[in-house]
Design a protein around this motif. Sequence first.
Motif, short mmCIF file in Angstrom:
data_model
loop_
_atom_site.label_atom_id
_atom_site.label_comp_id
_atom_site.label_asym_id
_atom_site.label_seq_id
_atom_site.Cartn_x
_atom_site.Cartn_y
_atom_site.Cartn_z
N ALA A 45 0.82 -1.22 0.00
CA ALA A 45 0.00 0.00 0.00
C ALA A 45 0.84 1.26 0.00
CB ALA A 45 -0.94 -0.01 1.20
N ALA A 46 1.97 1.23 0.70
CA ALA A 46 2.82 2.43 0.80
C ALA A 46 3.38 2.83 -0.55
CB ALA A 46 3.94 2.20 1.80
N THR A 47 3.90 1.85 -1.29
CA THR A 47 4.47 2.18 -2.60
C THR A 47 3.37 2.50 -3.61
OG1 THR A 47 4.63 -0.20 -3.04
CG2 THR A 47 6.63 0.93 -2.30
N PHE A 135 -1.98 7.80 -17.31
CA PHE A 135 -1.44 7.53 -15.97
C PHE A 135 -2.47 6.82 -15.11
CE2 PHE A 135 2.04 11.06 -15.65
CZ PHE A 135 2.66 10.52 -16.76
N SER A 136 -3.71 7.31 -15.18
CA SER A 136 -4.79 6.71 -14.38
C SER A 136 -5.03 5.27 -14.80
CB SER A 136 -6.07 7.53 -14.54
OG SER A 136 -5.88 8.87 -14.15
N ASN A 137 -5.11 5.03 -16.12
CA ASN A 137 -5.33 3.68 -16.61
C ASN A 137 -4.24 2.73 -16.14
OD1 ASN A 137 -7.68 4.28 -17.97
ND2 ASN A 137 -6.69 4.55 -19.96
N SER A 138 -3.00 3.18 -16.22
CA SER A 138 -1.88 2.34 -15.82
C SER A 138 -1.93 2.03 -14.32
CB SER A 138 -0.56 3.02 -16.18
OG SER A 138 0.53 2.20 -15.87
N PHE A 139 -2.23 3.06 -13.53
CA PHE A 139 -2.32 2.84 -12.08
C PHE A 139 -3.44 1.85 -11.76
CE2 PHE A 139 -4.09 3.53 -7.92
CZ PHE A 139 -2.96 3.58 -7.12
N ILE A 140 -4.61 2.06 -12.35
CA ILE A 140 -5.75 1.18 -12.07
C ILE A 140 -5.43 -0.26 -12.44
CG2 ILE A 140 -8.13 0.69 -12.74
CD1 ILE A 140 -8.39 3.81 -13.15
N ALA A 141 -4.83 -0.46 -13.60
CA ALA A 141 -4.51 -1.82 -14.05
C ALA A 141 -3.51 -2.49 -13.13
CB ALA A 141 -3.96 -1.78 -15.48
N ASN A 142 -2.50 -1.75 -12.71
CA ASN A 142 -1.45 -2.34 -11.88
C ASN A 142 -1.86 -2.51 -10.43
OD1 ASN A 142 1.17 -2.74 -13.46
ND2 ASN A 142 0.60 -0.68 -14.09
N ALA A 143 -2.77 -1.67 -9.95
CA ALA A 143 -3.17 -1.73 -8.54
C ALA A 143 -4.35 -2.65 -8.30
CB ALA A 143 -3.52 -0.33 -8.04
N GLU A 144 -4.97 -3.11 -9.36
CA GLU A 144 -6.21 -3.89 -9.23
C GLU A 144 -6.03 -5.13 -8.35
OE1 GLU A 144 -9.80 -3.93 -12.38
OE2 GLU A 144 -7.94 -4.88 -13.02
N ALA A 145 -4.98 -5.90 -8.58
CA ALA A 145 -4.78 -7.13 -7.82
C ALA A 145 -4.58 -6.83 -6.34
CB ALA A 145 -3.58 -7.90 -8.38
N SER A 147 -5.60 -4.22 -4.78
CA SER A 147 -6.79 -3.61 -4.20
C SER A 147 -7.78 -4.64 -3.68
CB SER A 147 -7.47 -2.71 -5.23
OG SER A 147 -8.05 -3.47 -6.26
N SER A 148 -7.74 -5.86 -4.22
CA SER A 148 -8.69 -6.89 -3.80
C SER A 148 -8.39 -7.40 -2.39
CB SER A 148 -8.67 -8.05 -4.79
OG SER A 148 -7.40 -8.68 -4.80
N THR A 149 -7.17 -7.17 -1.93
CA THR A 149 -6.79 -7.65 -0.60
C THR A 149 -6.43 -6.52 0.37
OG1 THR A 149 -4.50 -7.93 -1.33
CG2 THR A 149 -5.96 -9.84 -1.51
N THR A 150 -6.29 -5.31 -0.15
CA THR A 150 -5.85 -4.17 0.67
C THR A 150 -6.84 -3.03 0.57
OG1 THR A 150 -3.60 -4.81 0.06
CG2 THR A 150 -3.87 -2.70 1.19
N PRO A 151 -7.62 -2.77 1.64
CA PRO A 151 -8.65 -1.73 1.57
C PRO A 151 -8.13 -0.36 1.16
CG PRO A 151 -8.91 -3.07 3.55
CD PRO A 151 -7.60 -3.47 2.93
N GLU A 152 -6.92 0.00 1.66
CA GLU A 152 -6.38 1.31 1.30
C GLU A 152 -6.19 1.44 -0.20
OE1 GLU A 152 -5.17 -0.85 3.62
OE2 GLU A 152 -3.66 0.20 4.83
N VAL A 153 -5.68 0.38 -0.82
CA VAL A 153 -5.42 0.44 -2.25
C VAL A 153 -6.73 0.48 -3.04
CG1 VAL A 153 -4.29 -0.73 -4.20
CG2 VAL A 153 -3.20 -0.70 -1.95
N LYS A 154 -7.77 -0.15 -2.51
CA LYS A 154 -9.08 -0.05 -3.16
C LYS A 154 -9.53 1.41 -3.21
CE LYS A 154 -13.73 -2.06 -3.13
NZ LYS A 154 -14.65 -3.00 -2.45
N GLU A 155 -9.27 2.14 -2.14
CA GLU A 155 -9.58 3.57 -2.12
C GLU A 155 -8.70 4.33 -3.11
OE1 GLU A 155 -9.03 4.66 1.94
OE2 GLU A 155 -10.93 3.74 2.61
N TYR A 156 -7.43 3.95 -3.20
CA TYR A 156 -6.53 4.61 -4.16
C TYR A 156 -7.04 4.42 -5.58
CZ TYR A 156 -3.17 4.35 -0.24
OH TYR A 156 -2.55 4.43 0.98
#
Length: 541
Positions: A45-47, A135-145, A147-156
């Motif tokens: 989540a930090a990175t 940038f948004s598309n790339s972040f969403i694609a890379n953070a998706e996995a 985000s399924s296990t980390t609530p903070e990343v789901k918010e990101y």
Amino acid sequence: MKKIKISTYILAAALAFSVSSCHDDLDLMPNDPDTYTQFDVFKDAATAKSALAKVYASLALTGQKGPAGSGDIQGIDEGASQYTRLMFNLNVLTTDESIVGWGDPGLPNLHEISWGASNSFVEAMYYRLAQTVSFSNSFIANAEALSSTTPEVKEYVAEARFIRAYAYYSLMDLYANVPLVTEVSSELPKQSNRKEIFTFVESELKAIEAELKAGRTNEYGRVDKAAAEALLSRLYLNAETWIGQAKYTEAITYSKLAMQAGYTLNTTDGNKNGSAYDELFLADNNTNGAQNEAIFVLNFDGNNSRTYGGSTFLVKAAIGGKMVAADYGVNGGWGGPRSTKALVNQFTDAVTTKDSNGNPTAWKDKRAMFFTDGQTFEINNIGTFGEGYAVYKWSNKRSDGKSANDATGEYVDTDVPIIRLAEVYLNYAEAVLRGGTGGDRATALSLINELRTRAYGNTSGNITDGQLNLDFILAERSRELYWEGTRRTDLIRFSRYTNNYNWPWKGGVQNGTSVDATKAIFPIPNNIIVINPNLTQNPGY
């Protein structure tokens, strides 16, 4: 939030909006120890939060090194490629609120409303917003996995989806028919129409409402649920213009939700000058009470996020003539944009005193932040800064009178609000007057008078129900929001942009003249059309 370099994001920006690239070596691991790739950015989540900072930064900064030296966009001065500076050029300079005497190629055409499909500022805004989408598309694609296990990343991810929706909102407003790209791809995208973009923005903002933090519970500078609701309020207010469907009831619904989210008008007069309004545009507007009104804001810091766009542009470009730069917390002025008399005339009834030349020296409405000493009311020569009142709405001074972080005065700290609660008040009132249901005139009148009470410091400027009409709302929007990037969209919605209303030097004529109706939409840049044969140019270009 830390700014980082992510090489693959730049590649994604190139591919998603059909910008050619031959950087085959971008698949290699970088040697730069300060550079991150998708392999280590999304490990926790930090990175991931650091990567999210890059998504936000796409609207605030211009490149990788600071104010200049490694710009994101080629073919234009790096400082001029920053989002809010481009927004000023395309949404303010093209209206009755401002004029500039600089002769940069393509710039005079903006106020004249005579631009073409090769205008460098029109092109740069398209690229800037396209990059934000990428940038948004790339972040969403890379953070998706993650985000399924980390609530903070789901918010990101929800925040990145908001930024993408905002970029598409802006693309739809400016260019109408653009590619709708939601995944990183090397395929040349198909063109979408305005209604398809509208539907996407609407569905995205509704989808992330429940995933964003509640109003006023996120870190300052990051969006929350109220930001999605406020942007939906804007979206629905313009629906009849953009897609031919009146959605004023929906505009009222989402204005009410945004108004109930915990944000409040700033009424703190920290510098004791009789106005709480100017606190919104000072260097400490992140702490002086203005932060309670800023629903969506871009952060700037004179030491850590240096740019010649953003608030540095808004402060320094507006200083010239007899203005003393140090009074505004900076080391010099650029002698650029100033007001037209059309903007000044919005405040005519609020003048209290005038000098020997007839120039106002004090105003009952404290939102009238015009410098008149040595300036003329009329503009006969666009290239002369002294013609037209100067505007000192933005400053690098704090509420206590002290200057901001950068000791040299070269760069400005003031954050730039993109959506304020005051605008939502105005959205609600207009939607009620346009026939939306779920609201009422009494509440609309009360909200307008809250704004005017703050502006005057008392109730002397308050209006009656009989004075509340659409013409008044359009004028009040200018008084409250001038130089904040909303005017072009407002004039188009009121059918007063290309015709039915003239202002100084509109159409290149001193007293103003009508222009072709196709100028209500900007062209798709010519080089984009050349690169992507799937795209068709907007009418009139």
